[in-house]
Design a protein around this motif. Structure first.
Motif, short mmCIF file in Angstrom:
data_model
loop_
_atom_site.label_atom_id
_atom_site.label_comp_id
_atom_site.label_asym_id
_atom_site.label_seq_id
_atom_site.Cartn_x
_atom_site.Cartn_y
_atom_site.Cartn_z
N THR A 147 -23.21 -18.50 -26.50
CA THR A 147 -22.16 -18.83 -25.52
C THR A 147 -22.74 -18.90 -24.12
OG1 THR A 147 -20.47 -17.83 -26.91
CG2 THR A 147 -19.93 -18.12 -24.57
N GLN A 148 -23.55 -17.92 -23.75
CA GLN A 148 -24.15 -17.91 -22.42
C GLN A 148 -25.07 -19.11 -22.20
OE1 GLN A 148 -25.80 -14.00 -22.94
NE2 GLN A 148 -24.38 -13.11 -21.44
N ALA A 149 -25.85 -19.45 -23.21
CA ALA A 149 -26.74 -20.62 -23.10
C ALA A 149 -25.93 -21.90 -22.92
CB ALA A 149 -27.65 -20.71 -24.32
N TRP A 150 -24.81 -22.00 -23.64
CA TRP A 150 -23.95 -23.18 -23.49
C TRP A 150 -23.27 -23.19 -22.12
CZ3 TRP A 150 -24.28 -27.59 -25.65
CH2 TRP A 150 -24.74 -27.71 -26.96
N GLN A 151 -22.88 -22.01 -21.61
CA GLN A 151 -22.21 -21.96 -20.31
C GLN A 151 -23.13 -22.49 -19.21
OE1 GLN A 151 -21.18 -17.79 -20.55
NE2 GLN A 151 -19.01 -18.27 -20.93
N VAL A 152 -24.38 -22.05 -19.20
CA VAL A 152 -25.28 -22.53 -18.17
C VAL A 152 -25.63 -24.00 -18.41
CG1 VAL A 152 -27.53 -21.84 -19.15
CG2 VAL A 152 -27.20 -21.80 -16.69
N SER A 153 -25.73 -24.43 -19.66
CA SER A 153 -26.03 -25.83 -19.96
C SER A 153 -24.91 -26.76 -19.53
CB SER A 153 -26.31 -26.00 -21.46
OG SER A 153 -27.43 -25.24 -21.85
N LEU A 154 -23.67 -26.37 -19.79
CA LEU A 154 -22.52 -27.18 -19.36
C LEU A 154 -22.41 -27.22 -17.84
CD1 LEU A 154 -19.80 -26.26 -21.99
CD2 LEU A 154 -20.90 -28.48 -21.67
N LEU A 155 -22.70 -26.10 -17.20
CA LEU A 155 -22.69 -26.07 -15.74
C LEU A 155 -23.70 -27.08 -15.19
CD1 LEU A 155 -21.85 -24.64 -13.03
CD2 LEU A 155 -23.87 -23.20 -13.39
N LEU A 156 -24.91 -27.08 -15.72
CA LEU A 156 -25.95 -28.00 -15.24
C LEU A 156 -25.62 -29.45 -15.56
CD1 LEU A 156 -29.06 -25.83 -16.11
CD2 LEU A 156 -28.14 -26.32 -13.83
N ALA A 157 -24.95 -29.69 -16.69
CA ALA A 157 -24.55 -31.05 -17.05
C ALA A 157 -23.50 -31.59 -16.09
CB ALA A 157 -24.01 -31.09 -18.48
N ASN A 158 -22.79 -30.70 -15.39
CA ASN A 158 -21.74 -31.10 -14.46
C ASN A 158 -22.15 -30.89 -13.00
OD1 ASN A 158 -19.10 -31.81 -16.03
ND2 ASN A 158 -20.09 -30.16 -17.16
N ALA A 159 -23.44 -30.77 -12.76
CA ALA A 159 -23.94 -30.50 -11.40
C ALA A 159 -23.63 -31.63 -10.42
CB ALA A 159 -25.44 -30.25 -11.44
N ASP A 160 -23.38 -32.83 -10.94
CA ASP A 160 -23.08 -33.96 -10.06
C ASP A 160 -21.59 -34.14 -9.81
OD1 ASP A 160 -22.57 -34.66 -12.69
OD2 ASP A 160 -23.30 -36.72 -12.47
N LYS A 161 -20.77 -33.23 -10.33
CA LYS A 161 -19.32 -33.31 -10.17
C LYS A 161 -18.84 -32.17 -9.27
CE LYS A 161 -18.89 -35.24 -14.80
NZ LYS A 161 -20.30 -35.28 -15.09
N PRO A 162 -17.65 -32.33 -8.69
CA PRO A 162 -17.12 -31.23 -7.88
C PRO A 162 -16.88 -30.00 -8.76
CG PRO A 162 -15.90 -33.26 -7.47
CD PRO A 162 -16.80 -33.52 -8.64
N LEU A 163 -17.31 -28.85 -8.28
CA LEU A 163 -17.14 -27.59 -9.00
C LEU A 163 -16.20 -26.68 -8.22
CD1 LEU A 163 -20.89 -27.06 -9.95
CD2 LEU A 163 -19.04 -27.63 -11.53
N PRO A 164 -15.55 -25.72 -8.89
CA PRO A 164 -14.65 -24.79 -8.19
C PRO A 164 -15.38 -24.04 -7.07
CG PRO A 164 -14.42 -24.57 -10.58
CD PRO A 164 -15.60 -25.46 -10.33
N PRO A 165 -14.69 -23.73 -5.98
CA PRO A 165 -15.33 -23.05 -4.84
C PRO A 165 -16.01 -21.73 -5.21
CG PRO A 165 -13.15 -23.82 -4.23
CD PRO A 165 -13.29 -24.07 -5.69
N SER A 166 -15.43 -20.97 -6.14
CA SER A 166 -16.05 -19.70 -6.54
C SER A 166 -17.41 -19.93 -7.20
CB SER A 166 -15.12 -18.93 -7.49
OG SER A 166 -14.83 -19.71 -8.64
N VAL A 167 -17.52 -21.02 -7.94
CA VAL A 167 -18.78 -21.39 -8.59
C VAL A 167 -19.78 -21.86 -7.55
CG1 VAL A 167 -19.85 -22.98 -10.23
CG2 VAL A 167 -17.63 -21.94 -10.78
N VAL A 168 -19.33 -22.68 -6.62
CA VAL A 168 -20.21 -23.22 -5.57
C VAL A 168 -20.78 -22.09 -4.72
CG1 VAL A 168 -20.29 -24.66 -3.50
CG2 VAL A 168 -19.08 -25.46 -5.54
N SER A 169 -19.97 -21.07 -4.41
CA SER A 169 -20.49 -19.97 -3.58
C SER A 169 -21.60 -19.21 -4.30
CB SER A 169 -19.37 -19.03 -3.13
OG SER A 169 -18.86 -18.31 -4.23
N ILE A 170 -21.51 -19.07 -5.60
CA ILE A 170 -22.59 -18.43 -6.37
C ILE A 170 -23.82 -19.32 -6.35
CG2 ILE A 170 -23.32 -17.66 -8.67
CD1 ILE A 170 -20.31 -16.98 -9.16
N LEU A 171 -23.61 -20.62 -6.55
CA LEU A 171 -24.74 -21.57 -6.59
C LEU A 171 -25.37 -21.78 -5.23
CD1 LEU A 171 -23.23 -24.13 -9.10
CD2 LEU A 171 -24.89 -22.31 -9.55
N ASN A 172 -24.67 -21.41 -4.18
CA ASN A 172 -25.24 -21.45 -2.83
C ASN A 172 -25.97 -20.15 -2.52
OD1 ASN A 172 -24.39 -24.03 -2.22
ND2 ASN A 172 -22.49 -23.34 -1.27
N GLY A 173 -25.94 -19.19 -3.45
CA GLY A 173 -26.58 -17.90 -3.24
C GLY A 173 -25.82 -17.01 -2.27
#
Length: 191
Positions: A147-173
């Motif tokens: 599940t964790q491997a799929w979660q990060v894989s799906l996140l990366l597959a959608n890196a070119d799409k708008p993501l929720p602000p809570s996700v973006v703040s994590i990805l901005n470090g």
């Protein structure tokens, strides 16, 4: 006939002997700062693509939704960012690997593709689970569960799409990398 036998002898004995001597006493490019081995990309890219194509899982068992993106972002921050960097913050470690670890939150030089968003999620999942030899990409099979491997894989597959602000703040470090599910395991994965 003698020339044929001489050529055969040279081909069977001399050429392999020279190759052995080169590997034993030559300056084989094995350090990160060395130039690539002749035909290295050709030798490794073909078999890697063929294996991924053969073992590709086409239908992810989870959906790309905010909950999975949020968990994937925590996993990415904990496990992947050290080599692949955060959005707008390239990794110092990843730029000193050979080959250089791709910046997974940056647009490609040409086009609107971000990181590996042009790859099917199953391809990214394969790389996460199995790793890639000669690249520094480790296998997370015993670190993350499916599940964790799929979660990060799906996140990366959608890196070119708008993501929720809570996700973006994590990805901005910007926020803590502590997952709401607790810390990401470091030992054998729980299936």
């Amino acid at each position: 006939m003698a020339r044929f036998l001489l050529g055969l002898l040279i081909g069977i004995i001399a050429v392999p002997l020279c190759v052995f001597a080169y590997f034993k006493w030559g300056k084989v490019p094995v350090a990160v700062n060395d130039p690539p081995f002749p035909q290295e990309r050709l030798i490794t890219a073909g078999p890697l693509s063929a294996r991924i194509d053969r073992e590709l899982v086409k239908n992810p068992p989870i959906q790309p939704n905010e909950e999975n993106f949020l968990s994937g972002a925590h996993i990415y921050a904990d496990q992947c960012a050290v080599c692949h960097g955060f959005h707008g913050k390239p990794s110092v470690v990843g730029t000193h690997e050979f080959p250089t670890a791709p910046a997974l939150w940056e647009k490609h030089r040409r086009g609107d593709v971000v990181g590996v968003s042009d790859d099917p999620p199953g391809e990214t999942y394969w790389k996460v689970i199995n790793g890639i030899r000669l690249t520094g990409m480790p296998a997370y099979k015993d670190v993350l569960n499916d599940t964790q491997a799929w979660q990060v894989s799906l996140l990366l597959a959608n890196a070119d799409k708008p993501l929720p602000p809570s996700v973006v703040s994590i990805l901005n470090g910007e926020t803590t990398t502590q997952s709401p599910m607790g810390p990401v395991p470091v030992g054998p994965a729980q299936k």
